[in-house]
Design a protein around this motif. Structure first.
Motif, mmCIF file in Angstrom:
data_model
loop_
_atom_site.group_PDB
_atom_site.id
_atom_site.type_symbol
_atom_site.label_atom_id
_atom_site.label_comp_id
_atom_site.label_asym_id
_atom_site.label_seq_id
_atom_site.Cartn_x
_atom_site.Cartn_y
_atom_site.Cartn_z
ATOM 1 N N LEU A 106 -9.530 -7.051 10.688
ATOM 2 C CA LEU A 106 -9.550 -8.329 11.384
ATOM 3 C C LEU A 106 -10.879 -9.033 11.141
ATOM 4 C CD1 LEU A 106 -7.457 -6.522 12.994
ATOM 5 C CD2 LEU A 106 -7.921 -8.013 14.909
ATOM 6 N N GLU A 107 -10.798 -10.335 10.929
ATOM 7 C CA GLU A 107 -11.979 -11.193 10.828
ATOM 8 C C GLU A 107 -11.742 -12.381 11.735
ATOM 9 O OE1 GLU A 107 -13.174 -12.212 6.853
ATOM 10 O OE2 GLU A 107 -12.864 -10.170 6.120
ATOM 11 N N GLY A 108 -12.752 -12.689 12.582
ATOM 12 C CA GLY A 108 -12.556 -13.787 13.507
ATOM 13 C C GLY A 108 -13.789 -14.156 14.283
ATOM 14 N N TYR A 150 -8.347 -14.941 14.939
ATOM 15 C CA TYR A 150 -8.657 -14.005 13.856
ATOM 16 C C TYR A 150 -7.579 -14.038 12.786
ATOM 17 C CZ TYR A 150 -5.189 -11.192 16.298
ATOM 18 O OH TYR A 150 -4.037 -10.759 16.905
#
Length: 111
Positions: free
Chosen positions: A82-84, A61
């Motif tokens: 968070l990006e993942g 992430y």
């Protein structure tokens, strides 16, 4: 308050956490520290190490601090975006830190 005003121990811990530097991250915690993540609490270095190399590193992430609140000189709430590759792909989490003697004694990660 913004991210640049956070105590160094918090920013250094988050940097180590994101970089998956287990031993470095553990160095910012008290001996009796606890971490709560996804409803489970980990106590002490051995359990927190297992969390760091297990659930905390399960996904890839990117993260960005989107907000910071200081309740008092020992309690900080850091909102992280968070990006993942985890389910949903995007989440905003509160990292609620308690400090004791210049180290982190408690971390609670929750939506």
């Amino acid at each position: 308050m913004n991210a640049t005003e956070l105590p160094k121990v918090i920013t250094d811990f988050v940097t180590a956490l994101d970089a998956r530097e287990t031993d470095v991250a553990l160095g910012f915690l008290t001996d009796e520290a606890s971490v709560t993540d996804q409803g489970k609490t980990y106590h002490g270095a051995d359990e927190i190490r297992a969390w760091l190399v297990g659930p905390a590193s399960e996904f890839t992430y990117t993260s960005a601090v989107t907000g910071v609140t200081m309740a008092d000189s020992h309690h900080y709430d850091v909102l992280q975006h968070l990006e993942g590759n985890f389910p949903s792909g995007v989440v905003d989490l509160h990292y609620r830190f308690t400090l004791d003697g210049g180290k982190i004694s408690q971390l609670v990660c929750e939506p």
